[in-house]
Design an enzyme around this catalytic site. Sequence first.
Site, mmCIF file in Angstrom:
data_model
loop_
_atom_site.group_PDB
_atom_site.id
_atom_site.type_symbol
_atom_site.label_atom_id
_atom_site.label_comp_id
_atom_site.label_asym_id
_atom_site.label_seq_id
_atom_site.Cartn_x
_atom_site.Cartn_y
_atom_site.Cartn_z
ATOM 1 N N ASP A 1 42.107 52.870 39.858
ATOM 2 C CA ASP A 1 43.085 51.847 40.236
ATOM 3 C C ASP A 1 44.461 52.266 39.745
ATOM 4 O OD1 ASP A 1 42.666 48.642 41.157
ATOM 5 O OD2 ASP A 1 44.586 49.134 40.246
ATOM 6 N N ASP B 1 46.401 57.181 41.911
ATOM 7 C CA ASP B 1 46.672 56.826 43.304
ATOM 8 C C ASP B 1 45.581 57.418 44.190
ATOM 9 O OD1 ASP B 1 47.684 56.356 45.819
ATOM 10 O OD2 ASP B 1 49.716 57.021 45.348
ATOM 11 N N ASP C 1 37.043 47.300 47.144
ATOM 12 C CA ASP C 1 37.294 45.870 47.357
ATOM 13 C C ASP C 1 38.780 45.565 47.267
ATOM 14 O OD1 ASP C 1 36.537 43.189 47.806
ATOM 15 O OD2 ASP C 1 36.595 42.755 45.657
ATOM 16 N N LYS D 1 36.390 46.561 52.062
ATOM 17 C CA LYS D 1 36.839 45.271 52.592
ATOM 18 C C LYS D 1 37.677 45.482 53.846
ATOM 19 C CE LYS D 1 38.299 42.093 49.796
ATOM 20 N NZ LYS D 1 39.113 41.305 48.828
#
Length: 324
Positions: free
Chosen positions: A75, A91, A116, A156
């Site tokens: 993250d 990244d 997600d 997602k």
Amino acid sequence: MGRTSKDKRDVYYRLAKENGWRARSAFKLLQLDEEFQLFKGVKRAVDLCAAPGSWSQVLSQKVGGQGSGQVVAVDLQAMAPLPGVIQIQGDITQLSTAKEIIQHFEGCPADLVVCDGAPDVTGLHDVDEYMQAQLLLAALNIATHVLKLGGCFVAKIFRGRDVTLLYSQLRIFFSSVLCAKPKSSRNSSIEAFAVCQGYDPPEGFIPDLTRPLLNHSYDTDFNQLDGPTRVIVPFVACGDLSAYDSDRTYSLDLDGGSEYKYTPPTQPPIAPPYQEACRLKKNGQLAKELLPQECSINSVDKLPQPLAIHTLLDPKVEDNEIHC
């Protein structure tokens, strides 16, 4: 509004705190696994856009708990440490991040990649759907670097009007693509999850993060690749029908007559961007919008005055030519 109001409105938020999950989204991954057995035979898993870490928690229990399993969480934001989870603050559009993931797996590719992540919504649905699609393509691009043949990718999606383009792009790289909606995902939300199984890139495909899939060069990235001409992507509802309804408000009264006790979040955010605004509001220093009906003559006189109009206009312009 009391601190228990969200516990009433969102039963999965309440259950997440009671079960030690960092966010309610943990139930989404658990319900996806119930339907698709995502963790079966998985020894190496990657969680992209992992913060605050609820999916990493699930992976650490289902994969890392097997002893030989490894979990890597990636993250841009800092994330509180989790036992059994290797964290990379980087990244996902950078090749160095992909190399670092493989390095932690000692040169072996991952069995499962999940994502997600979602951008901060603007309320402009077309913009939000576009930004989510680009984030998914970025996750797919790094997955092509770290995922083994036959591996699984879960991400997602927002089911907008152009979602069929995403399905067709995913179908090029995976033998099976399904759209799944967990029970814990609100019915009022266009959120769903693309469950892609059987990673099988086209012959001759070479992953290249220097030319990401999201740079709009569809002529070279997608249109020249051979694939199915027409595929209907199934929609699957995940989770037991007896599971809690994510859009319903539930009473705080617990089964057995026990008294409800408020449970704080498992892991508060680390340096959230709204922290400074909360501090100013608590100290009464946050600027407030002044409504017209709240303005008195005296308060209006104290407001900053605009520049004199003659300093902005050509002196030759007549008054009747000024349209405000």
